[in-house]
Scaffold this active site. Structure first.
Site, PDB file in Angstrom:
ATOM      1  N   ASP A 248       0.685  -1.307  -0.078  1.00  0.00           N
ATOM      2  CA  ASP A 248       0.025   0.115  -0.109  1.00  0.00           C
ATOM      3  C   ASP A 248       0.766   1.145  -0.012  1.00  0.00           C
ATOM      4  OD1 ASP A 248       0.954  -0.306   2.557  1.00  0.00           O
ATOM      5  OD2 ASP A 248      -0.817   0.119   3.653  1.00  0.00           O
ATOM      6  N   LYS A 249       2.208   1.036   0.013  1.00  0.00           N
ATOM      7  CA  LYS A 249       3.249   2.137   0.002  1.00  0.00           C
ATOM      8  C   LYS A 249       4.178   1.969  -1.120  1.00  0.00           C
ATOM      9  CE  LYS A 249       2.193   3.222   4.926  1.00  0.00           C
ATOM     10  NZ  LYS A 249       2.753   3.341   6.050  1.00  0.00           N
ATOM     11  N   THR A 250       4.611   3.003  -1.545  1.00  0.00           N
ATOM     12  CA  THR A 250       5.512   2.925  -2.525  1.00  0.00           C
ATOM     13  C   THR A 250       7.113   2.379  -2.179  1.00  0.00           C
ATOM     14  OG1 THR A 250       6.097   5.178  -2.324  1.00  0.00           O
ATOM     15  CG2 THR A 250       4.258   4.310  -4.273  1.00  0.00           C
TER      16      THR A 250
END
EC number: 7.6.2.1
Length: 462
Positions: free
Chosen positions: A401-403
């Site tokens: 959900d996060k880069t």
């Protein structure tokens, strides 16, 4: 004062429950939970139902039933039952072991202790097992303790009524959430150490992010929302203590309503075997139909010779009765069943016996592996689902959900040469590599162009 629109909706709908603060009510569900799949009475029928969801087991059962017919039996009746019975027994023992561990976990959970306000006492909290906690009990939770039930906060150690909870057991998020006790209950508790009132809240539901209620205290009606409730399974963090009244207990808590029970997990290998069993069964039926049709053609062409055909006499001359022959139609059907018995080895039951034994061996070796021992928690590897051992480490999808979740930004000092001095700190000298040579040339050019500068460039190569 007039209740708000949400409060009117709560009362007009009739879907609410009244909880007297500090007065445990026996009319609501107890706080004992059960996550095990089986009980002593339901184990045998439910486990057999779970096992026969595998198509291969249905196939082996059909073969076993056919072997009980004297017209088509090849093996002894008892011998044909043994392989399937062995597979079912091993799988049942494995499932029973897993469920016994669930029962032990439930017993430990239900027998944990919590500080509950004793009725008719002046703020005295006594230890009480979780399974004995009821809706309406006032519970005191200390820092780093787990909440035993869904509770509405009444007071906290913070004068403003602030409390921090960790919901990792609910949604997997490790960041702390803030919850609040209403100032009316916080002030009442700080004055006399006790809060009394009537709480009206919605019926138990699965929405862990929603809550609608109001509390009548000292002639006032206080509205409550999702920020005023803490759920079972949360941990109190960065707060010395918190006090709340239980509104949902046991199977009515939001975490248990969202728990659909232990799933029947199937590995990818087992799913593939089910598909192949269907394909092989179709092939087997085709082979048996071919054999029975050819047998029927042969019978039509040799009807008059059956009485003299070796191993196929139509008539018993000692009694004058026909035997080993049931008519062409019935003989074709019996031939089909006999062909099923002959060709049954196309799907070997020994494969499934080997799989179950290998899974048990894998679970033992994984638990005994010293390389998988965690010294910080003093715990070994635990195989909680023996049906999916072969899927261990077989990663098909990775979600983020996060880069930056799956990346590592790391700068490592390799070498530098400034004014002829090597600053590689024991690493290979810069001059010995192409990068080092280029760096030295670059810095030398800068020194020639700007001889009066006292600061030089430090080159970091990552």
């Amino acid at each position: 004062p007039d209740p708000s629109a949400s409060e009117r909706e709560l009362h007009e709908g009739g879907e609410y429950r009244a909880v007297a603060v500090g007065e445990p009510s026996p009319e609501f569900a107890g706080n004992a939970v059960r996550t095990a799949k089986y009980s002593a009475l339901t184990f045998l029928p439910r486990n057999l139902f779970e096992q026969f969801r595998r198509l291969s087991y249905v196939y082996f059962l059909a073969i076993t039933v056919l072997n009980q017919l004297p017209q088509v039996a090849v093996f002894g009746r008892g011998a044909s039952v043994l392989p399937l019975a062995f597979v079912l027994f091993v799988t049942a023992v494995k499932d029973a072991y897993e469920d016994i561990r669930r029962h032990r976990s439930d017993r430990r959970e239900n027998n944990r202790l919590a500080a509950v306000l004793a009725p008719q006492t002046a703020g005295e909290y006594l230890p009480k097992k979780w399974k004995h906690i009821r809706v309406g009990d006032v519970v005191r939770v200390a820092s780093n303790e787990t909440l035993p039930a869904d509770m509405v906060l009444l007071a906290t150690s913070d004068p403003t009524g602030l409390a921090h909870v960790q919901t990792v057991n609910l949604d997997g998020e490790t960041n702390l959430k803030t919850r609040y006790a209403k100032q009316e209950t916080q002030l009442s508790f700080s004055h006399d150490g006790h809060v009394a009132g009537m709480l009206h809240c919605e019926r138990p539901n699965r929405n862990i992010y929603g809550f609608q209620a109001n509390l009548e205290i000292d002639g006032k009606r206080v509205s409550l929302g999702p920020s005023n409730i803490v759920l079972r399974g949360c941990e109190l963090k960065n707060t010395t203590w918190a006090i709340g009244v239980v509104v949902y207990a046991g199977k009515e808590t939001k975490v248990m309503l969202n728990n659909s029970g232990p799933p029947s997990k199937r590995s990818r290998l087992e799913t593939q075997l089910n598909r192949e069993t269907v394909i092989l069964s179709i092939m087997l039926i085709g082979m048996c139909i071919t054999a029975s049709v050819l047998a029927g053609i042969w019978l039509l062409n040799h009807q008059r010779e059956l009485e003299f055909t070796q191993f196929f006499r139509e008539k018993d001359y000692t009694t004058g009765k026909n035997y080993n022959y049931y008519g062409i139609g019935m003989q074709i059907f019996v031939t089909f069943l006999m062909a099923v018995i002959v060709y049954q080895v196309i799907i070997p039951i020994s494969l499934y016996i080997s799989m179950e034994l290998v899974r048990l061996g894998q679970a033992y070796f994984m638990g005994a592996d010293n390389d998988l021992y965690d010294e910080s928690s003093r715990s070994r590897f635990q195989c909680r689902a023996l049906n999916i051992n072969e899927d261990l480490g077989q990663i098909k999808y990775v979600f983020s959900d996060k880069t930056g979740t799956l990346t590592e930004n790391k700068m490592e000092f390799m070498c530098a040469s400034i004014h002829g001095v090597d600053y590689s700190s024991g690493k290979p000298a810069c001059g010995s590599s192409v990068v080092g040579t280029m760096t030295s040339i670059y810095i030398t050019c800068l020194m020639l162009l700007f001889p009066n500068k006292t600061s030089y460039l430090l080159v970091l190569v990552s």
